[in-house]
Design a protein around this motif. Structure first.
Motif, short mmCIF file in Angstrom:
data_model
loop_
_atom_site.label_atom_id
_atom_site.label_comp_id
_atom_site.label_asym_id
_atom_site.label_seq_id
_atom_site.Cartn_x
_atom_site.Cartn_y
_atom_site.Cartn_z
N THR A 83 -1.85 -6.93 1.46
CA THR A 83 -2.85 -6.53 0.47
C THR A 83 -4.12 -7.37 0.51
O THR A 83 -5.13 -6.98 -0.08
N GLN A 128 7.92 1.88 1.30
CA GLN A 128 7.46 3.01 0.50
C GLN A 128 7.95 4.33 1.09
O GLN A 128 8.35 5.24 0.36
N GLN A 278 -0.49 -0.71 -1.88
CA GLN A 278 0.90 -0.37 -1.57
C GLN A 278 0.88 0.56 -0.36
O GLN A 278 0.86 1.78 -0.49
N GLU A 280 1.56 2.93 2.77
CA GLU A 280 2.57 3.93 3.13
C GLU A 280 2.07 4.60 4.41
O GLU A 280 0.87 4.77 4.60
#
Length: 330
Positions: A83, A128, A278, A280
């Protein structure tokens, strides 16, 4: 009787030899009709005996295990925080006209347009993807079990009503149905993708279970239970459902593969979690289309992960279906 001119074989010779062999072994009349008792082998044990020698199944199982382990231990395996931008990569972007840092020591796959390590984002993104495909499969399986049990056990107008709803859902392509459900959400999120995929594959499980239960309804053990006065609920949950759920479980492994692809497609179209903190795989693939012409590796890595994982689930599911299907046993 004269011997055969070709092979010297006499009718009844084989039977005579068999009788002579029994006499020589000391067998008595009381032994006639007796067979050696051997422990029975369950369907699962018999299937596993074949699967462990099946290279295709072992390849799919290996891919699946690696994917699950990487997803579970992703925070420990990822070399960097997915992140946060890496300062040295950000500095490199500012010094050069290249907006996408390439591979270099410590960053084997390079970084994205914000200077975040691409390898770390792929590793964390597997978690995820696993969450979406597993929960979507579980929810669609549970919904299919409920509808299929109602239709197969009760029959009559309940069966007709449930199957007409299932037919309507099956008439719409699964990805289009999932897209329509996800598009109705006020705010796209990971759970909208899960719910959309669950609704898309629910009718598959419902129809498959209903067909299996209809076949079990007229089986000997069910008819015997009815003749003994066993209640309908006990017949359904103790006799019909346990013997009908096998094909549904096998289908779940195949749905896992398609759920990975559909989840990536919905995220690619912007219907998944918009927060790129997050990561994915489908979301990363959608972000990469802006740089596809000049930096195709940005799309290649997440696409390759999606293809390999879906391929592993497919190999495992197809092998499992063949092992459990009596018609396809060798």
């Amino acid at each position: 009787m004269s011997e055969s001119p070709k092979h010297g074989w006499r009718p009844g010779a084989a039977k005579k030899e068999h009788i002579d062999a029994l006499a020589a072994s000391g067998a008595t009349v009381s032994d006639a009709g007796n067979v050696d008792e051997k422990p029975g082998v369950s369907l699962i044990a018999s299937a596993w005996k074949r699967l462990r020698r099946d290279r295709i199944f072992l390849i799919g199982l290996t891919i699946t295990i690696i994917f699950v382990l990487v997803a579970i231990f992703a925070p420990l395996i990822a070399p960097h925080d997915p992140t946060k931008p890496i300062p040295e990569l950000i500095a490199k972007v500012r010094r050069q006209t290249n907006p996408i840092p390439g591979p270099e020591p410590g960053f084997p796959l390079g970084a994205d347009d914000r200077g975040r390590d691409l390898l770390s984002r792929l590793i964390v993104g597997s978690r995820q993807t696993l969450i979406v495909c597993v929960f979507a499969t579980i929810f669609s399986l549970l919904g299919g079990l409920i509808l299929g049990t109602l239709a197969g056990a009760l029959g009559g107008w309940v069966d007709s009503l449930v199957m007409r709803v299932v037919d309507i859902l099956l008439s719409i392509p699964s990805l289009l149905l999932a897209f329509s459900v996800a598009a109705m959400a006020a705010r796209p999120s990971q759970w909208t993708v899960i719910i959309a995929i669950s609704i898309a594959y629910l009718p598959v499980f419902a129809r498959l279970l209903r067909g299996s239960m209809l076949a079990q309804r007229h089986s000997d053990h069910v008819l015997a239970a009815r003749a003994l006065g066993v209640k309908r609920g006990a017949i359904v949950f103790r006799h019909m459902l346990p013997n009908s759920v096998g094909p549904v479980i096998v289908q779940a492994t195949l749905v896992l593969a398609t759920a990975v692809i559909d989840a990536a497609a919905l995220s690619f179209l912007g219907l998944g979690n918009p927060d790129d903190r997050q990561p994915e795989w489908g979301q990363m693939l959608g972000k990469a289309q802006e740089y596809l012409a000049d930096y195709p590796h940005m799309a290649f890595y997440p696409a390759a992960c999606i293809i390999v994982v879906a391929f592993g689930f497919t190999l495992m599911g197809e092998s499992l279906r063949e092992a459990l299907d009596p018609k396809s046993r060798r």
